[in-house]
Design a protein around this motif. Structure first.
Motif, PDB file in Angstrom:
ATOM      1  N   ASP A 287       0.846  -1.194   0.000  1.00 26.71           N
ATOM      2  CA  ASP A 287       0.000   0.000   0.000  1.00 26.71           C
ATOM      3  C   ASP A 287       0.882   1.244   0.000  1.00 26.71           C
ATOM      4  O   ASP A 287       1.009   1.927  -1.001  1.00 26.71           O
ATOM      5  CB  ASP A 287      -0.920  -0.030   1.222  1.00 26.71           C
ATOM      6  N   MET A 288       1.531   1.511   1.147  1.00 22.85           N
ATOM      7  CA  MET A 288       2.415   2.671   1.270  1.00 22.85           C
ATOM      8  C   MET A 288       3.749   2.230   1.878  1.00 22.85           C
ATOM      9  O   MET A 288       3.838   1.176   2.511  1.00 22.85           O
ATOM     10  CB  MET A 288       1.756   3.735   2.152  1.00 22.85           C
ATOM     11  N   ALA A 289       4.776   3.037   1.690  1.00 17.43           N
ATOM     12  CA  ALA A 289       6.091   2.721   2.237  1.00 17.43           C
ATOM     13  C   ALA A 289       6.796   4.004   2.646  1.00 17.43           C
ATOM     14  O   ALA A 289       6.696   5.027   1.960  1.00 17.43           O
ATOM     15  CB  ALA A 289       6.945   1.962   1.220  1.00 17.43           C
ATOM     16  N   VAL A 290       7.512   3.938   3.778  1.00 18.87           N
ATOM     17  CA  VAL A 290       8.304   5.067   4.265  1.00 18.87           C
ATOM     18  C   VAL A 290       9.655   4.523   4.698  1.00 18.87           C
ATOM     19  O   VAL A 290       9.728   3.615   5.535  1.00 18.87           O
ATOM     20  CB  VAL A 290       7.632   5.761   5.473  1.00 18.87           C
ATOM     21  N   GLY A 291      10.720   5.069   4.141  1.00 15.20           N
ATOM     22  CA  GLY A 291      12.035   4.566   4.537  1.00 15.20           C
ATOM     23  C   GLY A 291      13.149   5.142   3.707  1.00 15.20           C
ATOM     24  O   GLY A 291      13.168   6.345   3.408  1.00 15.20           O
ATOM     25  N   PHE A 292      14.037   4.275   3.276  1.00  8.67           N
ATOM     26  CA  PHE A 292      15.218   4.679   2.518  1.00  8.67           C
ATOM     27  C   PHE A 292      15.713   3.456   1.762  1.00  8.67           C
ATOM     28  O   PHE A 292      15.230   2.334   1.985  1.00  8.67           O
ATOM     29  CB  PHE A 292      16.312   5.201   3.462  1.00  8.67           C
ATOM     30  N   SER A 293      16.662   3.656   0.882  1.00 11.57           N
ATOM     31  CA  SER A 293      17.221   2.547   0.117  1.00 11.57           C
ATOM     32  C   SER A 293      18.374   1.917   0.890  1.00 11.57           C
ATOM     33  O   SER A 293      19.449   2.525   1.026  1.00 11.57           O
ATOM     34  CB  SER A 293      17.714   3.029  -1.243  1.00 11.57           C
ATOM     35  N   ASN A 294      18.174   0.713   1.400  1.00 16.01           N
ATOM     36  CA  ASN A 294      19.248   0.005   2.078  1.00 16.01           C
ATOM     37  C   ASN A 294      20.373  -0.340   1.113  1.00 16.01           C
ATOM     38  O   ASN A 294      21.544  -0.353   1.491  1.00 16.01           O
ATOM     39  CB  ASN A 294      18.701  -1.270   2.728  1.00 16.01           C
ATOM     40  N   PHE A 295      20.022  -0.607  -0.130  1.00 18.97           N
ATOM     41  CA  PHE A 295      21.035  -0.873  -1.149  1.00 18.97           C
ATOM     42  C   PHE A 295      21.929   0.343  -1.344  1.00 18.97           C
ATOM     43  O   PHE A 295      23.162   0.244  -1.327  1.00 18.97           O
ATOM     44  CB  PHE A 295      20.366  -1.249  -2.476  1.00 18.97           C
ATOM     45  N   ALA A 296      21.311   1.510  -1.519  1.00 18.48           N
ATOM     46  CA  ALA A 296      22.087   2.729  -1.731  1.00 18.48           C
ATOM     47  C   ALA A 296      22.945   3.064  -0.520  1.00 18.48           C
ATOM     48  O   ALA A 296      24.080   3.534  -0.659  1.00 18.48           O
ATOM     49  CB  ALA A 296      21.147   3.892  -2.049  1.00 18.48           C
ATOM     50  N   ALA A 297      22.413   2.810   0.688  1.00 19.02           N
ATOM     51  CA  ALA A 297      23.178   3.096   1.901  1.00 19.02           C
ATOM     52  C   ALA A 297      24.394   2.189   2.008  1.00 19.02           C
ATOM     53  O   ALA A 297      25.492   2.638   2.355  1.00 19.02           O
ATOM     54  CB  ALA A 297      22.286   2.943   3.126  1.00 19.02           C
ATOM     55  N   GLY A 298      24.211   0.884   1.724  1.00 16.42           N
ATOM     56  CA  GLY A 298      25.342  -0.037   1.757  1.00 16.42           C
ATOM     57  C   GLY A 298      26.395   0.312   0.723  1.00 16.42           C
ATOM     58  O   GLY A 298      27.600   0.247   0.982  1.00 16.42           O
TER      59      GLY A 298
ATOM     60  N   VAL B 252      23.923  -9.722   8.851  1.00 13.88           N
ATOM     61  CA  VAL B 252      22.954 -10.808   8.952  1.00 13.88           C
ATOM     62  C   VAL B 252      22.408 -11.043   7.557  1.00 13.88           C
ATOM     63  O   VAL B 252      21.770 -10.160   6.978  1.00 13.88           O
ATOM     64  CB  VAL B 252      21.821 -10.463   9.929  1.00 13.88           C
ATOM     65  N   LEU B 253      22.671 -12.212   7.015  1.00 17.34           N
ATOM     66  CA  LEU B 253      22.303 -12.491   5.634  1.00 17.34           C
ATOM     67  C   LEU B 253      21.300 -13.632   5.552  1.00 17.34           C
ATOM     68  O   LEU B 253      21.285 -14.399   4.594  1.00 17.34           O
ATOM     69  CB  LEU B 253      23.560 -12.808   4.811  1.00 17.34           C
ATOM     70  N   GLY B 254      20.470 -13.756   6.568  1.00 17.48           N
ATOM     71  CA  GLY B 254      19.415 -14.764   6.539  1.00 17.48           C
ATOM     72  C   GLY B 254      18.356 -14.401   5.515  1.00 17.48           C
ATOM     73  O   GLY B 254      18.191 -13.236   5.149  1.00 17.48           O
ATOM     74  N   PRO B 255      17.600 -15.372   5.027  1.00 19.47           N
ATOM     75  CA  PRO B 255      16.621 -15.123   3.955  1.00 19.47           C
ATOM     76  C   PRO B 255      15.504 -14.173   4.339  1.00 19.47           C
ATOM     77  O   PRO B 255      14.873 -13.577   3.471  1.00 19.47           O
ATOM     78  CB  PRO B 255      16.068 -16.529   3.649  1.00 19.47           C
ATOM     79  N   ASP B 256      15.229 -14.014   5.647  1.00 16.85           N
ATOM     80  CA  ASP B 256      14.133 -13.142   6.073  1.00 16.85           C
ATOM     81  C   ASP B 256      14.586 -11.730   6.420  1.00 16.85           C
ATOM     82  O   ASP B 256      13.752 -10.881   6.744  1.00 16.85           O
ATOM     83  CB  ASP B 256      13.408 -13.749   7.282  1.00 16.85           C
ATOM     84  N   ASP B 257      15.907 -11.464   6.394  1.00 14.00           N
ATOM     85  CA  ASP B 257      16.386 -10.116   6.699  1.00 14.00           C
ATOM     86  C   ASP B 257      16.635  -9.380   5.391  1.00 14.00           C
ATOM     87  O   ASP B 257      17.770  -9.277   4.920  1.00 14.00           O
ATOM     88  CB  ASP B 257      17.656 -10.172   7.551  1.00 14.00           C
ATOM     89  N   PHE B 258      15.566  -8.881   4.818  1.00 10.72           N
ATOM     90  CA  PHE B 258      15.637  -8.207   3.522  1.00 10.72           C
ATOM     91  C   PHE B 258      16.567  -7.005   3.574  1.00 10.72           C
ATOM     92  O   PHE B 258      17.344  -6.762   2.647  1.00 10.72           O
ATOM     93  CB  PHE B 258      14.227  -7.782   3.107  1.00 10.72           C
ATOM     94  N   ARG B 259      16.509  -6.242   4.660  1.00 11.61           N
ATOM     95  CA  ARG B 259      17.330  -5.031   4.754  1.00 11.61           C
ATOM     96  C   ARG B 259      18.821  -5.384   4.761  1.00 11.61           C
ATOM     97  O   ARG B 259      19.628  -4.742   4.083  1.00 11.61           O
ATOM     98  CB  ARG B 259      16.956  -4.241   6.009  1.00 11.61           C
ATOM     99  N   GLY B 260      19.191  -6.401   5.538  1.00 11.69           N
ATOM    100  CA  GLY B 260      20.589  -6.812   5.580  1.00 11.69           C
ATOM    101  C   GLY B 260      21.087  -7.294   4.229  1.00 11.69           C
ATOM    102  O   GLY B 260      22.221  -7.000   3.825  1.00 11.69           O
ATOM    103  N   LEU B 261      20.242  -8.020   3.519  1.00 11.14           N
ATOM    104  CA  LEU B 261      20.630  -8.508   2.200  1.00 11.14           C
ATOM    105  C   LEU B 261      20.832  -7.355   1.221  1.00 11.14           C
ATOM    106  O   LEU B 261      21.752  -7.382   0.395  1.00 11.14           O
ATOM    107  CB  LEU B 261      19.553  -9.457   1.668  1.00 11.14           C
TER     108      LEU B 261
END
Length: 346
Positions: free
Chosen positions: A168-179, A199-208
């Motif tokens: 629906d809606m999202a508020v945040g930032f690009s974790n890819f761009a930050a990394g 943390v590179l587990g399959p459920d940690d989208f931000r870490g990935l």
């Protein structure tokens, strides 16, 4: 036209519809939900199949549903450990309270299946809004979310990332761009053998996504193959950071910098470097992510990525309230960005 839940129209599935689909009485459906051991296995299986097909969620607050105003917003965050989401929850709660709403908080511990279970539980309370920190959802959870927002107008905001397909809606930032930015920043400071601990587990989208940004920056600058250690656990603790740096140095002892996917991981890496007698940043630079407690000059003076946590919370609350009041339509994605903060560790 029937939707993917097999029903005509939109809205919550009812117990009567589940009963009709399963060929039983509403009382039998109620018994399956409350006392499944009292129902024959074959009958119970039919009822459970009907519940899954219709996306039925038991109504735990019939009065709230009748008025369509529970005054309750549910936030499901990945963890409450440390201070990762503390400022976001504080900002979210403050704005909601001013508008007469209360916040119901749950943690998924970085598990998509746990998020789905919690989602079913909170939807039973018919909330006026949902806030989710997970970047990915199980197919069943996504169907529930889409039915909630499209069928009954329950606003959903995904936070701390910018999903490719927001519910629906999202508020945040690009974790890819930050990394990518932090890795490039370390390279600009002269570091050439940069490792990653996260943390590179399959459920940690931000870490990935942070790890993907790290890899992209290495490739762009021709800094060789990634030197990454990733735990498959949840969140990343100080202990994980210490173990991660130890593993990195065991395999790549010539590393001159390490970018950690969170500040707690960086704190652990600094502690491990001290145990090994490595000067930070003289022999090993350390960078983190988040700018949380103890990262500032009064603490460990950590070079890190600063996230506007409180602003994310306040903006999320504003969007929820605007959507619920009918003053906001269509998909909304708000990118609040990030900031690189250089301190003494790099």
């Amino acid at each position: 036209m029937a939707g993917d839940n097999g029903r005509d129209g939109e809205g919550w599935a009812t117990m009567g519809e589940v009963a009709a689909r399963a060929g039983v009485s509403p009382m039998t459906v109620s018994r399956v939900l409350k006392e499944p051991g009292r129902v024959r296995p074959t009958t119970r299986a039919r009822v459970e199949a009907a519940i899954a097909e219709l996306g039925y969620v038991p109504d735990a607050a019939a009065g709230a549903l009748a008025s369509r105003q529970s005054r309750l917003v549910a936030a499901l965050v990945s963890t409450l450990a440390g201070s990762i989401f503390a400022s976001t929850i504080a900002g979210l709660g403050a704005v909601l309270r001013e508008a007469g709403h209360e916040l119901l908080l749950g943690t998924t511990e970085y598990s998509s299946s746990s998020e789905e279970a919690l989602l079913r539980a909170v939807l039973g309370r018919r909330p006026d809004g949902l806030v989710l920190s997970a970047g990915q959802h199980t197919p069943a959870a996504r169907r529930l979310l889409e039915r909630a927002t499209r069928g009954l107008g329950v606003p959903v905001v995904e936070i701390w990332q910018l999903p490719e397909r927001p519910v629906d809606m999202a508020v945040g930032f690009s974790n890819f761009a930050a990394g990518r930015a932090m890795t490039a920043f370390l390279a600009d400071l002269g570091y050439r053998r940069i490792a990653f601990v996260g943390v590179l587990g399959p459920d940690d989208f931000r870490g990935l996504r942070r790890h993907a940004g790290y890899r992209e920056a290495l490739a762009e600058r021709g800094l060789g193959e990634p030197r990454a250690f990733g735990s498959g656990g949840s969140g990343g603790s100080v202990e994980d950071g210490a173990r991660g740096l130890a593993a990195v140095l065991e395999r790549w002892p010539d590393c001159d910098a390490v970018f950690c996917g969170s500040d707690p991981l960086a704190f652990g890496a600094i502690a491990e470097a001290a145990r090994r007698g490595l000067a930070v940043p003289g022999e090993l630079a350390v960078a983190g992510f988040g700018d949380f407690d103890y990262a500032g000059e009064a603490g460990l003076a950590l070079t890190t990525v600063r996230i506007p946590g409180e602003r994310i919370g306040r903006e999320t609350a504003r969007l929820l309230l605007e959507r619920k009041a009918g003053r906001l339509e269509g998909p909304v994605v708000v990118d609040l960005g990030f900031e690189l903060v250089r301190r003494r560790t790099a």
